[in-house]
Design a protein around this motif. Sequence first.
Motif, PDB file in Angstrom:
ATOM      1  N   GLY A  69      64.184  32.994  31.348  1.00 64.44           N
ATOM      2  CA  GLY A  69      64.982  33.591  32.613  1.00 64.44           C
ATOM      3  C   GLY A  69      65.669  35.065  32.377  1.00 64.44           C
ATOM      4  O   GLY A  69      66.340  35.397  33.356  1.00 64.44           O
ATOM      5  N   THR A  70      65.707  35.406  31.225  1.00 63.98           N
ATOM      6  CA  THR A  70      66.423  36.853  30.857  1.00 63.98           C
ATOM      7  C   THR A  70      65.506  37.678  31.002  1.00 63.98           C
ATOM      8  O   THR A  70      64.576  37.977  30.721  1.00 63.98           O
ATOM      9  N   LYS A  71      66.203  38.767  31.742  1.00 61.21           N
ATOM     10  CA  LYS A  71      65.363  39.914  32.220  1.00 61.21           C
ATOM     11  C   LYS A  71      65.480  40.958  31.088  1.00 61.21           C
ATOM     12  O   LYS A  71      66.328  40.931  30.322  1.00 61.21           O
ATOM     13  N   SER A  72      64.342  41.838  30.939  1.00 57.70           N
ATOM     14  CA  SER A  72      64.526  42.662  29.794  1.00 57.70           C
ATOM     15  C   SER A  72      65.532  43.799  29.887  1.00 57.70           C
ATOM     16  O   SER A  72      66.083  44.081  28.872  1.00 57.70           O
ATOM     17  N   SER A  73      66.141  43.991  30.900  1.00 54.85           N
ATOM     18  CA  SER A  73      67.433  44.553  31.158  1.00 54.85           C
ATOM     19  C   SER A  73      68.633  44.184  30.761  1.00 54.85           C
ATOM     20  O   SER A  73      69.503  44.668  30.553  1.00 54.85           O
ATOM     21  N   GLU A  74      68.570  42.911  30.674  1.00 55.79           N
ATOM     22  CA  GLU A  74      69.563  42.081  29.979  1.00 55.79           C
ATOM     23  C   GLU A  74      69.738  41.762  28.649  1.00 55.79           C
ATOM     24  O   GLU A  74      70.654  41.002  28.034  1.00 55.79           O
ATOM     25  N   PHE A  75      68.556  42.293  27.944  1.00 59.67           N
ATOM     26  CA  PHE A  75      68.439  42.029  26.607  1.00 59.67           C
ATOM     27  C   PHE A  75      67.804  43.245  25.829  1.00 59.67           C
ATOM     28  O   PHE A  75      66.876  43.454  25.993  1.00 59.67           O
ATOM     29  N   ARG A  76      68.675  43.989  25.160  1.00 61.24           N
ATOM     30  CA  ARG A  76      68.315  45.110  24.718  1.00 61.24           C
ATOM     31  C   ARG A  76      67.352  45.185  23.656  1.00 61.24           C
ATOM     32  O   ARG A  76      67.279  44.270  22.840  1.00 61.24           O
ATOM     33  N   LYS A  77      66.955  46.353  23.134  1.00 55.77           N
ATOM     34  CA  LYS A  77      65.820  46.447  22.066  1.00 55.77           C
ATOM     35  C   LYS A  77      66.546  46.194  20.696  1.00 55.77           C
ATOM     36  O   LYS A  77      65.998  45.893  19.729  1.00 55.77           O
ATOM     37  N   ASP A  78      68.037  46.391  20.709  1.00 57.37           N
ATOM     38  CA  ASP A  78      68.575  46.240  19.423  1.00 57.37           C
ATOM     39  C   ASP A  78      69.175  44.933  19.329  1.00 57.37           C
ATOM     40  O   ASP A  78      70.375  44.850  18.772  1.00 57.37           O
ATOM     41  N   GLN A  79      68.763  44.010  20.086  1.00 59.43           N
ATOM     42  CA  GLN A  79      69.327  42.609  20.090  1.00 59.43           C
ATOM     43  C   GLN A  79      68.356  41.723  19.653  1.00 59.43           C
ATOM     44  O   GLN A  79      67.043  41.805  19.685  1.00 59.43           O
ATOM     45  N   ALA A  80      68.567  40.445  18.994  1.00 56.69           N
ATOM     46  CA  ALA A  80      67.922  39.449  18.592  1.00 56.69           C
ATOM     47  C   ALA A  80      68.553  38.138  19.142  1.00 56.69           C
ATOM     48  O   ALA A  80      69.671  38.000  19.601  1.00 56.69           O
ATOM     49  N   MET A  81      67.784  37.048  19.186  1.00 54.84           N
ATOM     50  CA  MET A  81      68.310  35.599  19.236  1.00 54.84           C
ATOM     51  C   MET A  81      67.937  34.881  17.919  1.00 54.84           C
ATOM     52  O   MET A  81      66.799  34.961  17.982  1.00 54.84           O
ATOM     53  N   ILE A  82      68.819  34.142  17.268  1.00 53.96           N
ATOM     54  CA  ILE A  82      68.341  33.370  16.377  1.00 53.96           C
ATOM     55  C   ILE A  82      68.671  32.021  16.496  1.00 53.96           C
ATOM     56  O   ILE A  82      69.706  31.478  17.074  1.00 53.96           O
ATOM     57  N   PHE A  83      67.528  31.048  16.289  1.00 52.70           N
ATOM     58  CA  PHE A  83      67.696  29.636  16.612  1.00 52.70           C
ATOM     59  C   PHE A  83      68.047  28.929  15.274  1.00 52.70           C
ATOM     60  O   PHE A  83      67.224  28.923  14.287  1.00 52.70           O
ATOM     61  N   VAL A  84      69.368  28.305  15.139  1.00 55.44           N
ATOM     62  CA  VAL A  84      69.858  27.912  13.959  1.00 55.44           C
ATOM     63  C   VAL A  84      69.636  26.423  13.821  1.00 55.44           C
ATOM     64  O   VAL A  84      70.258  25.778  14.771  1.00 55.44           O
ATOM     65  N   TYR A  85      68.742  26.004  12.649  1.00 56.50           N
ATOM     66  CA  TYR A  85      68.573  24.622  12.478  1.00 56.50           C
ATOM     67  C   TYR A  85      69.255  24.358  11.266  1.00 56.50           C
ATOM     68  O   TYR A  85      69.535  24.976  10.551  1.00 56.50           O
ATOM     69  N   LYS A  86      69.693  23.099  11.147  1.00 52.77           N
ATOM     70  CA  LYS A  86      70.296  22.509   9.852  1.00 52.77           C
ATOM     71  C   LYS A  86      69.510  22.051   8.779  1.00 52.77           C
ATOM     72  O   LYS A  86      69.836  22.109   7.757  1.00 52.77           O
ATOM     73  N   GLU A  87      68.378  21.682   9.137  1.00 53.96           N
ATOM     74  CA  GLU A  87      67.137  21.556   8.246  1.00 53.96           C
ATOM     75  C   GLU A  87      66.035  22.036   8.394  1.00 53.96           C
ATOM     76  O   GLU A  87      65.729  22.544   9.345  1.00 53.96           O
ATOM     77  N   ASP A  88      65.212  22.274   7.256  1.00 54.61           N
ATOM     78  CA  ASP A  88      63.730  22.794   7.241  1.00 54.61           C
ATOM     79  C   ASP A  88      63.209  21.764   8.208  1.00 54.61           C
ATOM     80  O   ASP A  88      63.239  20.641   8.260  1.00 54.61           O
ATOM     81  N   GLY A  89      62.027  22.478   8.741  1.00 56.39           N
ATOM     82  CA  GLY A  89      61.279  21.617   9.525  1.00 56.39           C
ATOM     83  C   GLY A  89      60.047  22.448  10.101  1.00 56.39           C
ATOM     84  O   GLY A  89      59.806  23.682   9.922  1.00 56.39           O
ATOM     85  N   MET A  90      58.976  21.810  10.725  1.00 54.04           N
ATOM     86  CA  MET A  90      57.841  22.375  11.462  1.00 54.04           C
ATOM     87  C   MET A  90      58.256  22.852  12.808  1.00 54.04           C
ATOM     88  O   MET A  90      58.830  22.016  13.750  1.00 54.04           O
TER      89      MET A  90
END
Length: 170
Positions: A69-90
């Motif tokens: 639901g995030t528009k490209s105008s709401e997420f800049r080219k110099d941004q990222a999102m990281i999904f942080v998990y506590k353990e390794d997994g598939m």
Amino acid sequence: MKSFITYFAPMLIKNILQILIISLYLTSCSSQEAIFKDRKRVIILIDNKHPVETIISNTDQQMTLGLSGTKSSEFRKDQAMIFVYKEDGMRKFWMPNTLFDLDIFFIDSQMKVVAVERDVPHHPGIQEPPSIYRTKIYHSRHVLEMRSDSPLAKKLEVGEKIIFEKGSSL
């Protein structure tokens, strides 16, 4: 009295309209901040020199929502999102209600990129067909997403380590 209202009413209406227009403009400019306002952010460095503001997703709710639901105008080219998990997994990601293409990076516990999927196609909505894109399955700890039209995303390759700017960490 009639002339007073007749004289000032148009100016008052004009001023109210200008205030409304300015308010709407300021609201739209800050909408990106409002979307992720409750999220912790860190700065990672690409090529050890290019800063990327990275939004952390570490709860089930945040990870489920991701960039949906995030528009490209709401997420800049110099941004990222990281999904942080506590353990390794598939890990396998899919793209429902995503409004722009992404580069997706699968990262191990040492913050090294172990796999990359480039130009992952967006899919506005959740209805199929057409099929919603799903990545291959990769063994990783974390997943990083960036806009596929970001020149910074193109600099990040398999084998590279994600480096945090001083003072930033997960």
